[in-house]
Write an enzyme that holds these catalytic residues in place. Structure first.
Site, PDB file in Angstrom:
ATOM      1  N   GLY A  76      37.679  43.630  38.961  1.00 51.99           N
ATOM      2  CA  GLY A  76      37.475  43.344  40.378  1.00 51.99           C
ATOM      3  C   GLY A  76      38.766  43.597  41.124  1.00 51.99           C
ATOM      4  N   CYS A  77      38.935  42.918  42.236  1.00 51.61           N
ATOM      5  CA  CYS A  77      40.145  43.107  43.040  1.00 51.61           C
ATOM      6  C   CYS A  77      41.380  42.883  42.170  1.00 51.61           C
ATOM      7  CB  CYS A  77      40.147  42.150  44.224  1.00 51.61           C
ATOM      8  SG  CYS A  77      41.660  42.228  45.198  1.00 51.61           S
ATOM      9  N   LEU A  78      42.284  43.845  42.187  1.00 50.91           N
ATOM     10  CA  LEU A  78      43.428  43.792  41.272  1.00 50.91           C
ATOM     11  C   LEU A  78      44.438  42.709  41.600  1.00 50.91           C
ATOM     12  CD1 LEU A  78      45.856  45.254  43.008  1.00 50.91           C
ATOM     13  CD2 LEU A  78      44.677  47.308  42.267  1.00 50.91           C
ATOM     14  N   ASP A 123      33.853  40.883  46.320  1.00 48.44           N
ATOM     15  CA  ASP A 123      34.253  42.293  46.305  1.00 48.44           C
ATOM     16  C   ASP A 123      33.135  43.123  45.689  1.00 48.44           C
ATOM     17  OD1 ASP A 123      36.879  41.781  47.338  1.00 48.44           O
ATOM     18  OD2 ASP A 123      37.408  41.007  45.364  1.00 48.44           O
TER      19      ASP A 123
END
Length: 156
Positions: A9-11, A83
């Site tokens: 997902g979002c880093l 996300d």
């Protein structure tokens, strides 16, 4: 030291979590397996990822996967938290075939393996993310993160 690339997902949150794990020596926010070698242009199929340098004497691939599975929804395709999109898919990428075999074995041995949609592929391309994304939650702790704060600091 060895290197593996983790997409969850979002880093921002993935990097914040991974850098606290025992045996992790360095992390870098980036993009795995897109077709472009730059940050410019349209979306090119990449997955947001964290380049993870680790000491295999202190952290095995199986242990790393156990940690990663604490922060991802392994059944969700192209979505983690709020996300949504292909770049937020979960995945593990490496230039070392042994890493990929160990990840596949970890997944295969789970009771829920048939439901898991984590991509496990050779790394074909990596691009470092812009500086504004490096250690983002350290610099901006109130930014959105799909990983609960108690998990982000669980191994500090």
């Amino acid at each position: 030291m060895e290197v593996i690339y983790i997409a969850g997902g979002c880093l921002w949150g993935v990097q914040a979590f991974i850098k606290t794990l025992p045996g992790v020596k360095a992390t870098e926010a980036g993009r795995a397996n897109g077709t472009s070698h730059t940050l410019d242009g349209d979306y090119d199929g990449y997955a947001e990822c964290v380049k993870t340098e680790f000491d295999p004497e202190m952290l095995t691939i199986r242990d790393l996967m156990s940690y990663v599975f604490e922060i991802i929804d392994p059944y969700s395709s192209n979505r983690q938290g709020q996300d949504v999109g292909e770049k937020y898919r979960t995945g593990v990428y490496s230039e070392n075939p042994k890493h990929l075999e160990e990840v596949k074995a970890f997944i295969r041995e789970r009771n829920d393996c048939e439901r898991i949609v984590v991509e496990v592929l050779p790394l074909s391309n990596y691009v470092k993310s812009a500086e504004e994304h490096q250690d983002r939650l350290t610099r901006c702790p109130n930014d959105y993160c799909h990983i609960p704060k108690e998990l982000l600091s669980k191994y500090k």
